[in-house]
Motif scaffolding. Structure first.
Motif, PDB file in Angstrom:
ATOM      1  N   GLN A   5       0.857  -1.126   0.137  1.00 19.15           N
ATOM      2  CA  GLN A   5      -0.040  -0.067  -0.008  1.00 19.15           C
ATOM      3  C   GLN A   5       0.801   1.290   0.064  1.00 19.15           C
ATOM      4  O   GLN A   5       1.798   1.114   0.801  1.00 19.15           O
ATOM      5  CB  GLN A   5      -0.693   0.031   1.180  1.00 19.15           C
ATOM      6  N   VAL A   8       0.811   7.171   1.509  1.00 18.38           N
ATOM      7  CA  VAL A   8      -0.163   8.218   1.692  1.00 18.38           C
ATOM      8  C   VAL A   8      -1.610   7.446   1.883  1.00 18.38           C
ATOM      9  O   VAL A   8      -2.386   8.101   2.822  1.00 18.38           O
ATOM     10  CB  VAL A   8      -0.135   9.061   0.427  1.00 18.38           C
ATOM     11  N   ARG A   9      -1.664   6.290   1.410  1.00 16.44           N
ATOM     12  CA  ARG A   9      -3.115   5.817   1.397  1.00 16.44           C
ATOM     13  C   ARG A   9      -3.257   5.191   2.542  1.00 16.44           C
ATOM     14  O   ARG A   9      -4.241   5.366   3.392  1.00 16.44           O
ATOM     15  CB  ARG A   9      -2.991   4.788   0.462  1.00 16.44           C
ATOM     16  N   THR A  10      -2.159   4.571   3.288  1.00 14.61           N
ATOM     17  CA  THR A  10      -2.081   3.974   4.624  1.00 14.61           C
ATOM     18  C   THR A  10      -2.570   5.195   5.758  1.00 14.61           C
ATOM     19  O   THR A  10      -3.189   5.112   6.625  1.00 14.61           O
ATOM     20  CB  THR A  10      -0.700   3.319   5.221  1.00 14.61           C
ATOM     21  N   LEU A  11      -1.936   6.143   5.565  1.00 15.42           N
ATOM     22  CA  LEU A  11      -2.043   7.427   6.356  1.00 15.42           C
ATOM     23  C   LEU A  11      -3.356   7.956   6.439  1.00 15.42           C
ATOM     24  O   LEU A  11      -3.900   8.003   7.557  1.00 15.42           O
ATOM     25  CB  LEU A  11      -0.901   8.539   6.040  1.00 15.42           C
ATOM     26  N   PHE A  12      -4.084   8.200   4.993  1.00 17.10           N
ATOM     27  CA  PHE A  12      -5.098   8.444   5.116  1.00 17.10           C
ATOM     28  C   PHE A  12      -6.043   7.704   5.786  1.00 17.10           C
ATOM     29  O   PHE A  12      -7.071   8.260   6.604  1.00 17.10           O
ATOM     30  CB  PHE A  12      -5.712   8.787   3.524  1.00 17.10           C
ATOM     31  N   VAL A  13      -6.220   6.546   5.606  1.00 17.17           N
ATOM     32  CA  VAL A  13      -7.051   5.307   6.125  1.00 17.17           C
ATOM     33  C   VAL A  13      -7.029   5.301   7.677  1.00 17.17           C
ATOM     34  O   VAL A  13      -8.002   5.377   8.316  1.00 17.17           O
ATOM     35  CB  VAL A  13      -6.667   4.032   5.504  1.00 17.17           C
ATOM     36  N   THR A  14      -5.878   5.424   8.180  1.00 15.90           N
ATOM     37  CA  THR A  14      -5.474   5.586   9.599  1.00 15.90           C
ATOM     38  C   THR A  14      -6.217   6.683  10.128  1.00 15.90           C
ATOM     39  O   THR A  14      -6.929   6.475  10.956  1.00 15.90           O
ATOM     40  CB  THR A  14      -3.976   5.446   9.917  1.00 15.90           C
ATOM     41  N   VAL A  15      -6.055   7.869   9.749  1.00 20.94           N
ATOM     42  CA  VAL A  15      -6.346   9.076  10.238  1.00 20.94           C
ATOM     43  C   VAL A  15      -7.855   9.135  10.120  1.00 20.94           C
ATOM     44  O   VAL A  15      -8.514   9.483  11.171  1.00 20.94           O
ATOM     45  CB  VAL A  15      -5.894  10.214   9.254  1.00 20.94           C
ATOM     46  N   LEU A  16      -8.490   8.641   8.835  1.00 21.22           N
ATOM     47  CA  LEU A  16      -9.835   8.436   8.793  1.00 21.22           C
ATOM     48  C   LEU A  16     -10.630   7.709   9.787  1.00 21.22           C
ATOM     49  O   LEU A  16     -11.727   7.931  10.397  1.00 21.22           O
ATOM     50  CB  LEU A  16     -10.403   8.106   7.320  1.00 21.22           C
TER      51      LEU A  16
END
Lengths: 349, 325
Positions: A5, A8-16
């Motif tokens: 992954q 950025v995507r991992t970060l986004f999903v985690t924050v969400l």
């Protein structure tokens, strides 16, 4: 190899995920904060974290004003007994649905035949009323007659359905708004389900189901029974028929087949079913508020005591809520693995 | 004791007739194999005998007593399932002891019987394991142990070896035959594998679309099949069916020559197995013919060949597939 992954995507999903989680947790957090404030501060907005005098007095007041021990005892009794009682009905029901299903409706009549049944019932009822010399202008007699004429074909139809229909029908009872059943249930409770309370040889005038465990435990069991049966049915479906057949070949009676083979194999499913039922019964408010007020009142009733016509006591209401949910929160916390495993048992296998 | 008798047993599921009416008599100590293609009703017939399915009409009697309406638990039969159907939450010991516990035998007797059965099946070292810790073959042994421990009237096997690999299957086959020899018990064995049927059975029951096509000893069925179906099903490789399927001759009953004979053809493939050679011959208007030749056969693909069927071993069938004698 697992797909990699992008960061950025991992970060986004985690924050969400954190944001959604925090939003979901916020009401509980707010309740906890409100419980630690004085009554007047609880209303104040915006919240001033620094000048608020934090206090534990609300918990003391709640304990003084309402008998917490009584409420928690009532809740435990209702939740546990209704769960155990529910299992007694749900295990045989789920067994028969999973292992001896009715594949085709046992009565498959044409519309004509059903119509004939209705007319025949009507005829027999009319004959009965005539023979008993009932006054047919009497509304009670007509009402009873109409009841029998609709009930007999309906019962025949309902009880001849196949298992899939029966399962769906059971689930559909959970789709009905409970308020719709409140008046009939209320009447049943005040009258013990009986039209006459004084039978001469036994007088039930002094005794009724209102505000008693005799009423609340079966009611709570019946409310959750469709869910218990559905869950147990899905777990039982996972057990291969051949194992139960093997036990039959080995000379096991039906009792032994269920208690020695089926139940031990379904323990994870039964435990998570019980947990879910426990949580549902613990948190139930609608029926408890309407049908209890003192002897059999559970924790949800205690919470409602702090929302009175004189005003909402936010701080005390919050304190009472916290005291009510903490035990089930602890049970839920320790059994979360079992709960999640149980709820996804059928899906991931 | 161990006689089983089926009298006009019929089974219907909804609109489908699975067994149109079966008559069969099984004698004491016999090893009977039900064989047929999948969906022929052989498993259903076994389950009817076991009592796991209700018969639609007809009667089943065991040892002369009518058991048609007796539940499986009281028929005193033991069954070994294809999936083994072991109780996963019980140890091997408890699995084997289960039928005895259900029969309410005293504990010492149960222990003794379990030890005996375990010793017979080489399971003594595994008695405290759970079924999931065993291999397929061991699981199958436990299932057999659970069946023999109770000394039932008869044993029912429902394709017990089809989940095992080929080598193990041959071993277990021999073990089951040895068991039958030692115990002299009535056994009914269901399989779709005609080799298993031929090697194990005292008598074979060939089923086709729920009907019993023929009952007889393996060699009876091989030498005197009643119908085209039995002729095609028993024997490997399959019998050659020629001339609009009215004439049948087995691959091993054809003599070969490279100069003269009754039928002429061209070899398409030759399978050299060492012990035998199977020749797949293009017989022109006769279609494909399989011939079994000696191991060191000198025929190869492309060779011209003359074939002469053994006159005494030709089977003739009518249009309905019945044999003409």
């Amino acid at each position: 190899m697992a797909r990699k992954q992008p960061v950025v995507r991992t970060l986004f999903v985690t924050v969400l995920a954190w944001i959604v989680g925090l939003i979901m947790f916020f009401p509980i957090f707010w309740t906890a904060v409100a419980a630690l404030k004085t009554e007047s501060d609880a209303y104040t907005l915006p919240l001033n974290w620094l000048s608020t005098p934090w206090t534990l007095e609300n918990f003391g007041i709640v304990q003084d004003r309402s008998n917490y021990a009584l409420y928690i005892r009532n809740t435990v009794v209702i939740a546990f007994l209704s769960t155990i009682l529910g299992l007694c009905f749900a295990v045989p029901a789920a067994w028969s649905m999973a292992f001896a299903p009715v594949k085709e409706p046992s009565i498959s009549w044409s519309g004509k035949r059903w119509l004939a049944t209705i007319f025949l019932t009507a005829f027999v009822v009319g004959l009965g009323l005539y023979a008993l010399n009932w006054d047919l202008t009497n509304r009670a007699a007509l009402g009873l007659g109409a009841l029998i004429i609709t009930t007999v074909p309906l019962t025949l139809w309902v009880f001849s359905r196949n298992t899939t229909d029966a399962l769906l029908w059971m689930l559909s009872t959970k789709m009905m708004p409970p308020a719709g059943a409140l008046i009939p249930i209320y009447l049943i409770f005040t009258r013990n389900g009986l039209v006459f309370k004084d039978w001469g040889w036994i007088d039930l005038t002094e005794w009724n189901l209102m505000d008693s465990f005799w009423g609340m435990v079966p009611l709570m069991m019946l409310l959750n029974l469709p869910i218990i049966i559905w869950m147990l049915f899905t777990y039982f479906k996972e057990i291969p028929d051949e194992i139960l057949e093997a036990s039959r070949m080995d000379g096991a009676s039906l009792w032994n087949e269920i208690t020695k083979i089926l139940l031990p194999m379904a323990v994870p499913g039964i435990v998570s079913t019980c947990l879910l039922n426990l949580i549902l019964a613990w948190n139930e408010a609608f029926w408890s508020l309407n049908l209890t007020n003192r002897y059999a009142a559970p924790l949800s009733f205690m919470i409602s005591e702090y929302s009175s016509p004189e005003g909402q006591f936010w701080a005390k209401l919050s304190a009472a809520s916290l005291m009510a949910i903490v035990p089930i929160l602890i049970i839920g916390w320790f059994s979360q693995r079992q709960l999640v495993r149980g709820l996804t048992f059928g899906a991931v296998k | 004791m161990g006689t089983i008798r089926l009298n006009q047993v019929r089974k219907v599921f909804g609109d489908t007739i699975v067994i149109p009416g079966a008559d069969l008599e099984i004698n004491e100590g016999e090893f009977i194999v039900f064989v047929g293609p999948s969906g022929c009703g052989k498993s259903t017939l076994l389950r009817l005998i076991a009592g796991l399915e209700d018969v639609t009409s007809g009667t089943i009697s065991i040892n002369g007593t009518d058991v048609t309406d007796v539940p499986p638990a009281e028929r005193r039969l033991a069954m070994v399932f294809q999936s083994y159907a072991l109780y996963p939450h019980m140890s091997v010991r408890d699995n084997i002891a289960f039928p005895l516990k259900m029969a309410k035998l005293p504990q010492e007797k149960i222990n003794k019987a379990v030890q005996l059965a375990a010793a017979k099946l080489n399971l003594t070292d595994y008695l405290d394991r759970k079924p999931r810790q065993l291999s397929g073959g061991q699981r199958q042994r436990v299932a057999i142990g659970r069946a023999i421990v109770r000394e039932p009237t008869a044993f029912l096997f429902d394709e017990p070896l089809s989940n095992l690999d080929a080598a193990l299957r041959v071993n277990m086959r021999v073990e089951i035959m040895q068991m039958h020899k030692d115990m002299k018990a009535t056994m009914i064995y269901v399989t779709h594998d005609q080799v298993e049927a031929m090697t194990m059975a005292d008598r074979i029951v060939v089923l086709n679309q729920g009907k019993i096509e023929q009952v007889g000893s393996p060699l009876d069925l091989y030498n005197k099949p009643n119908s085209r179906f039995v002729a095609g099903f028993i024997g490997s490789p399959k019998m050659n069916l020629l001339e609009n399927e009215t004439l049948g001759v087995r691959p091993e009953h054809i003599a070969l020559s490279d100069t003269a004979g009754e039928w002429h053809g061209t070899v398409k493939f030759a399978e050299h197995l060492g012990s035998d050679t199977f020749l797949h011959v293009d017989g022109g208007s006769r279609g494909n013919i399989t011939v079994r030749a000696v191991g060191e056969s000198s025929f190869y693909a492309g060779d011209q060949i003359w074939m002469t069927p053994d006159k005494d071993r030709i089977h003739r069938f009518n249009q309905e597939g019945r044999v003409i004698r």
